[in-house]
Design a protein around this motif. Sequence first.
Motif, short mmCIF file in Angstrom:
data_model
loop_
_atom_site.label_atom_id
_atom_site.label_comp_id
_atom_site.label_asym_id
_atom_site.label_seq_id
_atom_site.Cartn_x
_atom_site.Cartn_y
_atom_site.Cartn_z
N ASP A 133 0.85 -1.19 0.00
CA ASP A 133 0.00 0.00 0.00
C ASP A 133 0.89 1.25 0.00
O ASP A 133 1.87 1.31 0.75
CB ASP A 133 -0.89 -0.01 1.25
N GLN B 267 0.75 4.03 1.39
CA GLN B 267 0.95 4.70 2.68
C GLN B 267 2.13 4.12 3.46
O GLN B 267 2.63 4.74 4.41
CB GLN B 267 -0.33 4.61 3.52
N TYR B 268 2.60 2.93 3.05
CA TYR B 268 3.73 2.30 3.75
C TYR B 268 5.03 2.37 2.96
O TYR B 268 6.03 1.78 3.36
CB TYR B 268 3.41 0.84 4.05
N SER C 71 7.72 3.92 5.28
CA SER C 71 7.95 3.30 6.59
C SER C 71 8.54 1.89 6.50
O SER C 71 9.13 1.41 7.47
CB SER C 71 6.64 3.25 7.38
#
Length: 527
Positions: free
Chosen positions: A463, A465-466, A469
């Motif tokens: 995804d 959004q990762y 991170s």
Amino acid sequence: MAATPGNADFGKAINPDAELYLTLLENSDVGIVTIDQDKTIRFWNSWMEKASGHMTAHVLGKTMNDVFGDAMPSRLHSAIRDCLSLGMPAMISPSLNKSVLPLRPLPQFAEKFPQMQQSIRIQPVRISDGNLLCSITVRDVTLAVQRDQLLRRQAAELAELVTKTRRSEDRTRAILQNTIDAILVASEDGILEPLNARAQELCGPQGDPEIKNIIQFLLPDSGNNPPPKPPSDRLLTDLGTGVIEILACPANGHNIPLEVAISHFTAYGRYHYIITLRDISQRKRHELEIQNTMQELENSNAELEQFAYAASHDLQEPLRMVSSYTQLLARRYREKLDDTADEFIHYAVDGTQRMQRMIDDLLTLSRVGRHGKPFQPVALTGLFDAIEANLKRADSAPAGNIMRAPDLPVVVGDPSQLLQLFQNLVSNGLKYSDPAHAEVRISAREFESFWRISVSDNGIGIDPQYHASIFEIFKRLHGYGEYAGTGIGLALCKKIVERHGGNIHVESAPHEGSTFHVDLPKEHSVL
């Protein structure tokens, strides 16, 4: 109907022996036209052909109005009439008469001047048979007009500049006096004159008596009669670096670091220098603060790396003992206790093995900056051969699952760390894909200053959004039961790439696979 005579016939009509003069007129660098009493054209040289686009054969016997139509200037029409009837000469210049013949300018002037700028001279000529002819000489003055316009524009700009300079003289003087920089002027003989209050402070009685000697030493022409070299503690930078910094020592005892800028100009036939002295005390303090902060950061990073290494190393021995005894329990008491006890022992063995792998990865991570090898050329084709061999020995890469572009480049780096980097990316691509259909593709693209090596898979994807991170240490997007791993692999990849002065990022979406891009510089300033 009688044939129209040509230029040659006209020459014979004037003088049968005038062929030489006719040739000169024909090839003149000005336009020459001769008009008969009936206002028809009797001579039209090659210059006029090129400038007007009308060939001689087509204009002889016609009037100027026939040739140019409405574009024929009325002033020229009147001048021809007065010349033929009254024998009156005339001059038509671009400065007094805007009407000119529609002649084409030379290519270099075509953009600015749609028509050639002309000076036209009308002169009566009486030939041997007593007839009065009108001779028209057309001269291309486009260049002169262009220069005149440029000179007029420059003169206007200069006049405006002089006016503005006079109006702003007081303002300029005020700015000069109140600027924070010290400004001095030096003549070609090295005599220095302070121009503002700050310069007076530095070079005056309460200032530094050595400043003038230092400046004279720094002037480019000081080699003719060089003053003594200043003390080394007064020159804060090497003169060959292009940045000149000196130390002023005023009478008040508060030393001031100064940045020196020297420029030159010529006035009244003499060479002068402008010297600007800027107080850089605050900048020096900031530089010192930055240096101290950087040193503290380097020390902190070194301590953290040492701590991670020591902690991981010191954990090995007790963990090895725990692992050994839990495995001994599993072997000795398997199926001798109840199912719950077997399950607990299994969890203990599995936990110690995971902890062992995590410590091993931490040790590897801590060694990236501390135990790296010198950089050297690394052929990626051979590197990926080794990776495939390693994965096949570990039964992680069935034949055909890893596909490579045929033209992988040679990069510069630490061979063992690059092997670890790309092996991690390839093994991740296989791990997070369907084992029956897993594919990992390796390709390379060359940019001006770096190579981009891309590792693509057809796995489960990530995804967006990762995307940032996942490169953090211990960051996992899935439970240990779904996919094995310690959460250190991509953090290790990032640290290796950063040691090589490069960048790593991912392009991915859920269920669409992932592509990891590794940018490696072609040249390295720090290894």
